[in-house]
Enzyme design. Structure first.
Site, PDB file in Angstrom:
ATOM      1  N   HIS A 117      -6.021   0.147   7.113  1.00  0.00           N
ATOM      2  CA  HIS A 117      -6.039  -0.586   8.378  1.00  0.00           C
ATOM      3  C   HIS A 117      -7.379  -0.481   9.108  1.00  0.00           C
ATOM      4  CE1 HIS A 117      -1.923  -0.666   7.398  1.00  0.00           C
ATOM      5  NE2 HIS A 117      -1.465   0.251   8.226  1.00  0.00           N
ATOM      6  N   LYS A 152      -1.171  -9.428  11.094  1.00  0.00           N
ATOM      7  CA  LYS A 152      -0.979  -9.481  12.537  1.00  0.00           C
ATOM      8  C   LYS A 152      -1.769 -10.649  13.143  1.00  0.00           C
ATOM      9  CE  LYS A 152       0.018  -4.574  13.217  1.00  0.00           C
ATOM     10  NZ  LYS A 152       1.343  -4.774  13.809  1.00  0.00           N
ATOM     11  N   LYS A 178       0.849  -1.182   0.000  1.00  0.00           N
ATOM     12  CA  LYS A 178       0.000   0.000   0.000  1.00  0.00           C
ATOM     13  C   LYS A 178       0.894   1.244   0.000  1.00  0.00           C
ATOM     14  CE  LYS A 178      -0.933   1.394   4.762  1.00  0.00           C
ATOM     15  NZ  LYS A 178      -0.661   2.820   4.560  1.00  0.00           N
ATOM     16  N   HIS A 208      -0.400  -4.689   5.791  1.00  0.00           N
ATOM     17  CA  HIS A 208       0.288  -5.528   6.771  1.00  0.00           C
ATOM     18  C   HIS A 208      -0.526  -5.774   8.028  1.00  0.00           C
ATOM     19  CE1 HIS A 208       1.521  -1.622   8.606  1.00  0.00           C
ATOM     20  NE2 HIS A 208       1.531  -2.323   9.722  1.00  0.00           N
ATOM     21  N   LYS A 243      -1.979  10.684  14.927  1.00  0.00           N
ATOM     22  CA  LYS A 243      -0.572  10.759  15.307  1.00  0.00           C
ATOM     23  C   LYS A 243      -0.443  11.634  16.550  1.00  0.00           C
ATOM     24  CE  LYS A 243       1.726   8.713  11.809  1.00  0.00           C
ATOM     25  NZ  LYS A 243       2.695   7.614  12.015  1.00  0.00           N
TER      26      LYS A 243
END
Length: 476
Positions: A253, A195, A161, A191, A343
């Site tokens: 995500h 997990k 991505k 990703h 963030k």
């Protein structure tokens, strides 16, 4: 099935990394491959070709690989590192020039001749997205991605991505991929799907029968998905400022977590059915447009962001978002779903909170509105926490809230929780696309995100400032 995959895993394989001297190779690919090597999951005939513009010799490239393993893999033994580094060879070349691909084709042919078999070939695009189209076209035109025959030597292309920066660019990229490669050859990496705790969502939801009757609008009041990161943007300013939090992690995500928590039962853990169910729930998301975005979303930027390297002084890029959405259809009608990420948050936390409805009648304390709450922690402190009422010891019927807690590392040991990239690489070698995003999913994600981004760009939702490592925004 496991036995079949094990046999497939033994077939000779060549792993080509385009962009082999970059950050991804250092942080994820090399450590992941080393773990697969140490656990016996790599074929005995295995080769890694590093392709990059940088002036490495084969020996200096191998030294780089050994250095990465020493730095990133705790307890790696010198003998194992020495054996592992021999898998690696290096080829210098430019993505846009034919010569590098022709040299690679020559090497691959020589390796097939040496091994006396047509080897499987994996092409991992570890380069910046700006090179994607060039690399795809060069790989296809050079014939590198053509299998030797239907019976042997499959080829697969692995793409990181972001898959475009909006619906239009995603469609263009997907159209190109569709012209050059078959869908079963394409592995699009998000990703988060690799997990361990994310994969466990399927087992947790569909292998435990007590959850199913309450997993709908009748049993659940709301769902809150949080992806908080304590760190700031670091050295990603040049990339991040043109993308923002929603397109960086929200489109991928966060929406993948939503899909896994809300999708219907796939009936099997096979890739096709799981991906179809994920795509179906993403297509059912309510799409906010125009003025609707104002009432359902919030965006913020941490103080000091404008001083970060690579960031425009007048940037309106969000580093935080909060979106309330819903899924259309009878199963989830009326259940608000909150998507949140940012963030410079107070802590690192990836967690899905499911609040169940207050039961009526309820044998619970008369002075409070009691609800069961399930907290599914993806990271850190991976685990599941469920609140419930129990009788407090003593003669009186006094109820007290307690938690049932499942801790992943305590139950299985930290060493058994594989890194996401290690698991993804193994899935590619095995040909299992369950952990990879389909075309349908990507398009549905962008169809949801695009109108919100446009409304923000038109300033329909004011950009608010917040202090770093605090949650000072009005969350409502």
């Amino acid at each position: 099935m496991a036995e079949k995959q094990g046999k497939q895993n033994l077939l000779p394989t060549i792993f080509v990394v385009l962009g082999a001297t970059g950050d991804l190779m250092r942080r994820k690919l090399t450590p992941g491959l080393f773990h697969l090597y140490k656990t016996g999951h790599l074929p005995s005939l295995f080769q890694v070709i590093g392709f990059s513009k940088d002036a490495y010799t084969q020996e200096s490239f191998r030294e780089m690989v050994a250095g990465i393993v020493k730095e990133k893999v705790r307890g790696a033994d010198p003998a194992g590192i020495e054996q592992f580094r021999r898998f690696f060879v290096y080829q210098q070349g430019l993505f846009e020039e034919n010569e590098g691909y022709q040299n690679m084709a020559t090497f691959l042919g020589q390796k097939d001749g040496e091994w006396k078999v047509c080897a499987n070939k994996l092409f991992y695009i570890a380069a910046s997205p700006q090179f994607y189209e060039t690399i795809f076209r060069k790989l296809a035109s050079s014939g590198l991605t053509k299998p030797c025959s239907p019976e042997e030597g499959w080829t697969r292309v692995i793409v990181e991505k972001p898959f475009g920066k909006d619906l239009q660019t995603a469609q263009k990229l997907d159209e190109l991929l569709g012209k050059l490669f078959r869908e079963e050859q394409i592995y699009r990496i998000d990703h988060y799907l690799g997990k361990e705790t994310v994969q466990n969502i399927l087992a947790f939801r569909f292998s435990n029968s007590f959850l199913d009757p309450a997993w709908n609008r009748d049993g659940i009041e709301r769902i809150h998905i949080q992806l908080w990161e304590k760190e700031e943007i670091g050295d990603r300013g040049g990339f991040y400022d043109g993308i923002g939090a929603l397109r960086d992690v929200g489109q991928s995500h966060v929406l993948q977590l939503l899909a896994l928590f809300c999708m219907g039962n796939p009936g099997t853990f096979e890739a096709d059915q799981v991906r179809k169910k994920r795509a179906a729930i993403l297509r059912s998301l309510k799409i906010w447009k125009g003025q609707e975005v104002e009432g359902q979303t919030l965006r913020g930027q941490y103080e000091g962001y404008l001083l970060e390297k690579g960031v425009d002084q007048n940037s309106k890029t969000e580093t935080y978002f909060r979106i309330q959405t819903r899924i259309e259809g009878k199963l989830w009608e009326g259940v608000p779903i909150i998507l949140e990420s940012g963030k410079a948050m107070p802590e690192d936390r990836v967690e899905v909170t499911v609040t169940f409805r207050h039961p009526i009648p309820c044998l619970c304390p008369a002075d409070r509105h009691y609800q069961n709450v399930l907290r599914y922690r993806v990271e850190p402190k991976e685990g599941i926490r469920i609140s419930f009422l129990v009788k407090k010891p003593g003669p009186a019927m006094i109820l007290e809230e307690k938690d049932f807690i499942f801790d992943y590392k305590e139950a299985f040991g930290e060493e058994q929780i594989a890194d996401a990239y290690e698991r993804l690489l193994l899935s590619v070698i095995r040909g299992d696309q369950t952990l990879f995003v389909s075309t349908e999913e990507i398009m549905a994600e962008w169809e949801f995100v695009d109108p919100i981004v446009r409304a923000w760009q038109n300033n329909l939702v004011p950009l608010q400032r917040y202090r770093k490592n605090t949650m000072s925004l009005p969350l409502g």
